[in-house]
Enzyme design. Structure first.
Site: not given
Ligand code: PRP
Ligand code: GLN
Ligand code: MG
Length: 502
Positions: A2, A28, A101-102, A257
């Site tokens: 988050c 998020g 967040n967490g 990421y």
């Molecule tokens: O193996 P998967 O489960 O597909 O997860 C990995 C992928 O998901 C994320 O991209 P995402 O589209 O979330 O965001 P980005 O546009 O920032 O790359 C990450 O950058 C990889 O491309």
């Molecule tokens: N990704 C997060 O940081 C989630 C915060 C909290 N555990 C929720 O589920 O809302």
């Molecule tokens: Mg990606």
């Protein structure tokens, strides 16, 4: 993951908190919320949706006050019901609101203790509501009518004693000020900064430094693991270490990421860390595959771009943007439900055939988690006429669940779980796969701040730094939060709106 933000200002904070949430939206996409405080009265608006969809003009006008906190949510506990959108509120003591967040790892035990010993009612399945009530109880048990800043810090120490897991938190105490704190491992990021005005200094706390930059705040530093900062409503800053056991282990996946590349986390530039990941991975290719026949390096937008560009530079081959991203589709990995994630990859990315036709392409992604993206992208590259499709991941194989704020609780949903690299290669349909080594990833990140001795690398290494994760816990969260269990439960229909200002 988050995003959290908080501002103490001399002028209304509604628009700035909204702007902060748009900058943190990549953390998020499911829900957003803002609460402000005006003369001791709280105004809250939160709901499911992107920031731009949750707040309309009428809401913004009602979010009056010169201090406030805000949140964008990607659930890791409970459900996706808007009742679990944040910030959360409890009226006693003093009127508290919290954004987190967490992910707590002892939520069930805490929930039980809150009910049986502290006589507190928890209305949702969210760990963040539990966290707020632990803080509230710790503050209340001091038995003070007039709070001091030290009382607030003492309550944070109580939270550290009782809570396990990952938490970067902002709390607003009505009519008093804003608190920020971070768990003793400093797993999730949170920074604070300052802005000078004619009326005096103003302060901001946020998940990532990029939010401070955009709003004109100067980064002071990260909140240290176990530390708390408190900013009085008048604009006076206090900081204090509230834990005697500190072991800084920031989450390495933030650098891979989650975070924006223009953020600095724990004094490490995310952008530079990603460049170094590209360097390391290219060196591995040179070492292990010196006679490779790669014609072109193509990133999978967005996050892998930085590492892919550096790989191409080091390998001395062309870098081409072979996939175009639809800018109106969000991040697919953090979407709820596999069907939606799968559909969104195709909506989000489209191949430019010319860049693939007759070539041996090296596709580069930051990570392969469920394999949703890689499997589809490789097929797209083949359909576009690629001769050979090689696949490189700037992170090592993701084989184990994350329990500290990244929603991958079910080992069997991870494509590399119980599979060799060769198995994954076959599964996603690549001609060859090259994964980053864990030591190289750690070195790539750590070079930015050698003072950090350890990172949370649990999803790669199966080592859980909080020491409380066993197979019973992992089985429990897997049963609760795997994709099919969640879709059976649905998104939760009831909505608690008693605190919303609409
Ligand atoms: O193996 P998967 O489960 O597909 O997860 C990995 C992928 O998901 C994320 O991209 P995402 O589209 O979330 O965001 P980005 O546009 O920032 O790359 C990450 O950058 C990889 O491309
Ligand atoms: N990704 C997060 O940081 C989630 C915060 C909290 N555990 C929720 O589920 O809302
Ligand atoms: Mg990606």
């Amino acid at each position: 993951m988050c995003g959290i933000a908080a501002i103490v200002s001399h002028t209304p904070v509604n628009q700035e908190l909204y702007d902060a949430l748009t900058v943190l939206q990549h953390r998020g996409q499911d829900a957003a919320g803002i609460v402000t405080c005006e003369n001791g009265r709280l105004h809250l608006r939160k709901d499911n949706g992107l920031t731009r969809d949750v707040f309309n003009e009428a809401h913004m006008l009602k979010l009056r006050g010169n201090m406030g906190i805000a949140h964008v949510r990607y659930p890791t506990a409970g459900c996706t019901s808007s009742a679990e959108a944040q910030p959360f509120y409890v009226n006693s003591p003093f009127g508290l609101t919290l954004a987190h967040n967490g992910n707590l790892t002892n939520t069930e035990e805490l929930k039980e203790a809150l009910f049986v010993q502290d006589q507190r009612h928890i209305n949702t399945d969210s760990d963040s509501e539990v966290l707020l009530n632990v803080f509230a109880h710790e503050l209340q048990s001091l038995g003070k009518l007039h709070l001091t800043v030290n009382d607030v810090f003492q309550a944070v120490s109580g939270v550290h004693r009782r809570c396990r897991g990952a938490y970067a938190v902002v709390v607003m105490i009505a009519g008093f000020g804003i608190l920020g704190f971070r768990d003793p491992h400093g797993i999730r990021p949170v920074v604070f900064g300052e802005r000078q005005t004619d009326a005096g200094p103003e302060f901001m706390i946020a998940s990532e430094s990029v939010a401070l930059n955009v709003l004109g705040f100067k980064l002071i530093r990260d909140i240290a693991p176990g530390e708390a900062v408190f900013i009085e409503e008048s604009g006076k800053l206090h900081t204090q270490q509230c834990s005697d056991t500190i072991d800084h282990c920031p989450c390495i996946f933030e650098y891979v990421y989650f975070a924006r590349p223009d953020s600095i986390i724990d004094n490490i530039s995310v952008y530079k860390a990603r460049l170094r990941m590209g360097t390391k991975l290219a060196e591995k290719v040179q070492r292990e595959w010196p006679d490779n026949d790669i014609d072109v390096v193509i990133p999978i937008p967005d996050t892998s771009r930085t590492a892919a560009l550096q790989m191409a530079n080091i390998l001395g081959v062309k870098f081409r943007e072979g996939f175009m991203k639809n800018r109106y589709i969000g991040r697919t990995f953090i979407m709820p439900g596999q069907k939606m994630r799968e559909k969104s990859v195709r909506q989000k990315l489209n191949a430019i055939d010319l860049e693939f036709d007759g070539k041996n392409v090296l596709l580069v992604d930051d990570s392969i988690v469920r394999g949703t993206t890689s499997a589809q992208i490789i097929q797209m590259a083949r359909d576009a006429g690629a001769k050979k499709v090689y696949f490189a991941s700037a992170a090592p194989p993701v084989r184990y669940p994350n329990v500290y704020g990244i929603d991958m609780p079910a080992a069997h949903e991870l494509i590399a779980h119980d599979r060799t690299e060769q198995d994954v290669c076959q599964e996603i349909g690549a001609d060859r796969i090259i994964y980053q080594d864990l030591d190289d990833l750690i070195e790539a990140v750590r070079r930015g701040n050698p003072e950090i001795q350890h990172f949370d690398t649990s999803c790669f290494s199966n080592e859980y730094i909080t020491g409380d994760i066993d197979s019973v816990y992992l089985e429990r969260i897997e049963a609760l939060r795997n994709d099919s269990a969640r879709s059976e439960r649905g998104s939760g229909q009831f909505i608690v709106e008693m605190q919303n200002c609409d």
